[in-house]
Design an enzyme around this catalytic site. Structure first.
Site, mmCIF file in Angstrom:
data_model
loop_
_atom_site.group_PDB
_atom_site.id
_atom_site.type_symbol
_atom_site.label_atom_id
_atom_site.label_comp_id
_atom_site.label_asym_id
_atom_site.label_seq_id
_atom_site.Cartn_x
_atom_site.Cartn_y
_atom_site.Cartn_z
ATOM 1 N N PRO A 57 0.810 -1.224 0.000
ATOM 2 C CG PRO A 57 0.110 -0.922 2.211
ATOM 3 C CD PRO A 57 0.826 -1.879 1.313
ATOM 4 C CG ASP A 96 0.808 2.407 4.960
ATOM 5 O OD1 ASP A 96 0.130 2.314 5.995
ATOM 6 O OD2 ASP A 96 2.041 2.199 4.931
ATOM 7 C CD1 TRP A 540 8.006 0.853 9.189
ATOM 8 C CD2 TRP A 540 7.453 0.089 7.171
ATOM 9 N NE1 TRP A 540 8.448 1.756 8.259
ATOM 10 C CE2 TRP A 540 8.134 1.314 7.014
ATOM 11 C CE3 TRP A 540 7.008 -0.585 6.016
ATOM 12 C CZ2 TRP A 540 8.379 1.887 5.772
ATOM 13 C CZ3 TRP A 540 7.254 -0.016 4.778
ATOM 14 C CH2 TRP A 540 7.936 1.214 4.666
ATOM 15 C CD GLN A 571 8.871 -0.509 1.109
ATOM 16 O OE1 GLN A 571 8.503 -1.055 2.134
ATOM 17 N NE2 GLN A 571 8.894 0.806 0.988
ATOM 18 C CD1 TRP A 575 4.075 -4.039 3.711
ATOM 19 C CD2 TRP A 575 4.370 -4.729 1.595
ATOM 20 N NE1 TRP A 575 2.914 -4.627 3.283
ATOM 21 C CE2 TRP A 575 3.061 -5.051 1.991
ATOM 22 C CE3 TRP A 575 4.783 -5.057 0.301
ATOM 23 C CZ2 TRP A 575 2.163 -5.692 1.139
ATOM 24 C CZ3 TRP A 575 3.892 -5.679 -0.551
ATOM 25 C CH2 TRP A 575 2.599 -5.999 -0.136
ATOM 26 C CE LYS A 610 16.627 10.059 -1.729
ATOM 27 N NZ LYS A 610 16.920 9.919 -0.324
ATOM 28 C CE LYS A 613 7.139 17.901 -0.985
ATOM 29 N NZ LYS A 613 6.544 17.442 0.255
#
Ligand SMILES: [Zn+2]
Ligand SMILES: [Zn+2]
Length: 803
Positions: A57, A96, A540, A571, A575, A610, A613
């Site tokens: 999710p 999520d 998690w 992940q 997850w 990367k 913002k």
């Protein structure tokens, strides 16, 4: 998608390939015909097998960007591929919606500096309402992104991790852990984020390593009973001197006693030269060399006994403020002597536990130094760095203070430097099942070695899992404690809560703070009042519960272990890890809840940086797809590089080769249609078999068809093995080179004539093109579903309504 469904299409094949227009039309066609629903229903009844899928999710705390889109494209590719192979896949969305990421987003929106300030300002109830508003705002953007991308994921069957039904089922994992004595309270050194004001799990720590600047401090501890003998120590965390209890040496390494002026300093022999250089001391002499173990037991004069009365008390203990031997002490860096603060470090804590030292953890609930820290009480731990430096300087113990840049764990959400603190938390003792975890992980297919190794090396650490969070918006930890006798109970459903309640403020309540905290239970043992532990769960744990929590019991039985999952490579600690741990706890078996797991590389900007913002280089997927073709973007994602490589996403490249491949496929269809219509080609009659029987196939046709066979074979194998880039390169080569550049020029002059004598030859060419192009359209459907659908409807369905 090419399942049998009724087409009522207004689609037509335009002269010019205009992908944006075409995609809008196909999207409207899909919506009007409820294509996804039709296919799903058809596949549920007609399939050779069901493949379980559970959606990893996405967190609804921000705007989806191209980094997210890569994974979504791969998921959709896999779904379409398997659906075409007659499998039914439970490709249902999931979101999520709780935890730190959501809370921090709301903090920002409401203009609060941190949790404490926020709760003081708005209260928990309003905070929770704002969290819900925030996730629904982002939910709309994510659904839009999926729609634009042409994802055939089922949004009607989506799960949300904050729903009561989900939480009750998530609690079943905890019940199992509780029953197996694998869930409990412990004092332990955990990573703590000062901004988020909560602890983090070991897995989360690994998500946020960054280069940071810290103090670099050399100082000395005087040896007790000697006027001028000192241990030389280095640290990047001066505040840890407040909780210092022992110093460590490596027992088997050489240490030197070095004459420096009138003093004698002790440090690792191998480090004497570099340290003297660092401290700019020219005049020194090695007096004597001894083994680390010879130093063990030596007491040093802890310098802050006057500032921290509690430390003066502890000093009475024979081992406190003495040298201990530890193999982990490294003599190739710093001075080869480490000071150990058991309340502020994991190794330190273990060293103290081993020796049964009293714990000295002078922190309050907010990670400020408590009364016991004497002069330093009331300060946030890291705020005392400069105070400690000053105190050492006053005592003539500071050798050098500078700064150092090093890799250090920061909060994966707020990017603040983490500190390690001994705190009371709840743990799942996953260290107890590490053998099962490794065994389960071995059985999974990962497609590539590098992410697999990364996953395994993380799993091997096998540390206990800190699951409690000192936050608000999350699944509550369902443990109540008796005020009178201390008895604890775990309650895992609403029904049970109602039955056990002494005080039940509201009939209609949800499983969230603050409402759940108002429920007081009756103690089975003494009849006293039981109050909930105020923690919420690690986010998690929340998402890792999805295989059981998002399905019904029946679906869980049928669909788990799921077949193919894919997420970004970080992940491995997120997850993929929590899914694995929770499933083993739930089933008790050494089995993962997934059979295959593809870890994808990250998406970077065109220059390989990367996306962030602060750099302003984040590409929002919805903005991109309002201007650019979804098909070409999808193709580009899968074609440019291997799925495990980092991908430099350059929108300018979309116009290059990816456009060329798709437009060539399109114009080949135009070319085919114009000619075939003219000669009244009928695909039902003029099949390849017909052409063979009429002896109308020429060597170029045979050559093309055999090439095509090879491409189909290779494409299928590569797609199954997640070598998507190679698979699409095969398609690319066939469309652009073999078909368009070589075959078409070879047969073009056969089509120039309109002589009835050579009609059969022309029809044979059409049947070759029909068969080849249709095969290409089917093969490319998982990657470029809009174009495939458009061609399928406007060419194949139009000419052959039996399809
Ligand atoms: Zn944080
Ligand atoms: Zn009790």
């Amino acid at each position: 998608m090419t399942a049998k469904f009724k087409a009522n299409s207004n689609l037509s094949l335009a002269q010019k390939y205009n992908p944006l227009e075409l995609e809008n039309e196909v999207r409207a066609f899909w919506e009007k015909n409820k294509t996804l629903k039709t296919i799903s229903e058809y596949r549920e009844k007609n399939n050779k097998k069901t493949l379980g899928y559970v959606e990893g999710p996405p967190t609804l705390n921000g705007i989806p960007h191209v980094g997210h889109a890569r994974g979504r494209v791969i998921k959709d590719f896999h779904f379409r591929l398997k659906t075409m192979q007659n499998y039914a896949v439970s490709f249902w969305a999931g979101w999520d919606t709780q935890g730190l990421p959501v809370e921090l987003e709301v903090e920002k929106t409401l203009g609060a500096k941190n949790k404490k300030e926020l709760i003081e300002k708005v209260g928990e109830e309003r905070f929770v309402e704002e969290c819900k508003k925030s996730i629904m705002k982002y939910h709309r953007l994510w659904v839009e992104a999926d729609t634009l991308l042409g994802m055939f994921i089922d949004h009607d069957k989506a799960y949300f991790t904050h729903q009561d039904r989900y939480i009750e089922r998530e609690w079943q994992y905890l019940r199992r852990a509780w029953e197996q004595n694998m869930l409990g309270e412990g004092h332990y050194v955990v990573a703590y984020c000062p901004h988020c004001q909560t602890s983090l799990s070991n897995a989360e720590v690994g998500l946020g390593y960054k280069e940071v600047e810290d103090p670099s401090m050399y100082f000395k501890f005087k040896i007790c009973g000697k006027e001028s003998d000192f241990f030389v120590v280095w640290t990047t965390m001066p505040f840890t001197l407040i909780t210092d209890l022992i110093i460590g040496v490596n027992p088997n390494e050489d240490y030197s006693r070095v004459k420096v002026g009138s003093e004698t300093w002790i440090l690792a022999k191998a480090r004497v030269e570099p340290i003297m250089q660092e401290l700019e001391i020219d005049n020194f002499k090695i007096d004597e060399t001894l083994k680390g173990k010879d130093l063990v037991g030596t007491k040093y004069d802890y310098p802050f006994k006057d500032l921290i009365p509690k430390q003066a008390e502890l000093d009475q203990h024979p081992l406190i403020h003495s040298v201990v031997a530890e193999d982990f002490v490294d003599v190739t860096t710093a001075t080869g002597i480490v000071h150990l603060a058991p309340a502020n470090g994991e190794d330190d804590y273990a060293a103290a536990q081993k020796r049964d030292l009293p714990m000295f953890a002078p922190f309050d609930e907010q990670a400020l130094f408590s009364e016991d820290a004497g002069k330093f009480s009331g300060y946030f731990v890291r705020k005392t760095d400069s105070m400690v430096v000053e105190e050492l300087k006053d005592r003539g113990l500071l050798l050098k203070i500078g700064t150092v840049k090093h890799e250090y764990p920061t909060c994966w959400r707020s990017h603040h430097k983490l500190v390690w603190l001994a705190r009371r938390e709840y743990f799942i003792w996953t260290n107890k099942i590490n053998d099962k975890v490794m065994e389960a992980a071995q059985k999974v297919k990962y497609f590539y070695d590098s992410p697999k190794n990364r996953f395994f090396s993380f799993l091997k650490e096998g540390k206990p899992w800190c699951i409690s969070r000192d936050r608000v918006w999350g699944s509550p930890l369902p443990i109540w404690v008796c005020e009178k006798c201390g008895e604890k109970t775990l309650v895992a459903s609403k029904k049970e809560l109602r039955e056990k309640a002494l005080e039940f403020p509201n009939h209609d309540f949800e499983l969230h703070k603050p409402w759940i905290d108002r429920i007081v239970l009756k103690c089975d043992k003494c009849g006293g009042r039981m109050i909930r532990e105020s923690f919420v769960l690690d986010v998690w744990h929340n998402s890792g519960a999805s295989p059981y929590a998002r399905f019904t019991d029946q679906e869980f039985k049928e669909l788990v272990p799921t077949h193919f999952l894919t997420e970004a490579v970080d992940q491995t600690r997120g997850w993929a890890n929590s899914l694995l741990l929770e499933h083993i706890i739930y089933t008790g078996k050494p089995e993962a809840p997934y059979q295959e797991f593809l870890f994808q590389g990250f998406v970077l900007d065109a220059k390989g940086r990367k996306m962030s913002k602060s750099l302003g280089n984040v590409l929002e997927i919805n903005k991109l797809l309002h201007e650019r073709s979804a098909d070409i973007t999808r193709f580009y994602f899968m074609w440019k590089c291997s799925p495990i490589d980092s991908m430099n996403f350059d929108p300018n490249e979309l116009k290059g080769r990816p456009y060329q491949v798709l437009s060539t496929l399109y114009y080949l269809h135009n070319f085919f249609m114009q000619n075939a219509k003219y000669d009244n080609f009928d695909p039902k009659k003029h099949t390849l078999q017909w052409a063979i029987k009429e002896d109308a196939l020429n060597p170029p046709d045979m050559w093309l068809l055999s090439k095509l066979q090879g491409v189909v074979r290779e494409f299928t194998v590569m797609a199954e093995e997640c070598e998507f880039n190679s698979a699409l390169s095969k398609l690319e080569d066939f469309i652009v080179n073999i078909l368009s550049r070589e075959y078409v020029p070879m047969i073009r002059k056969d089509l120039w004539s309109d002589d009835p004598e050579t009609l059969n030859r022309r029809l044979a060419v059409y049947s070759t093109l029909w068969y080849s192009l249709k095969t290409l359209v089917l093969l490319s459907n998982p990657a470029t579903p809009y174009l495939s659908e458009a061609l399928f409807q406007t060419v194949y369905k139009l000419m052959d309504d039996s399809l």
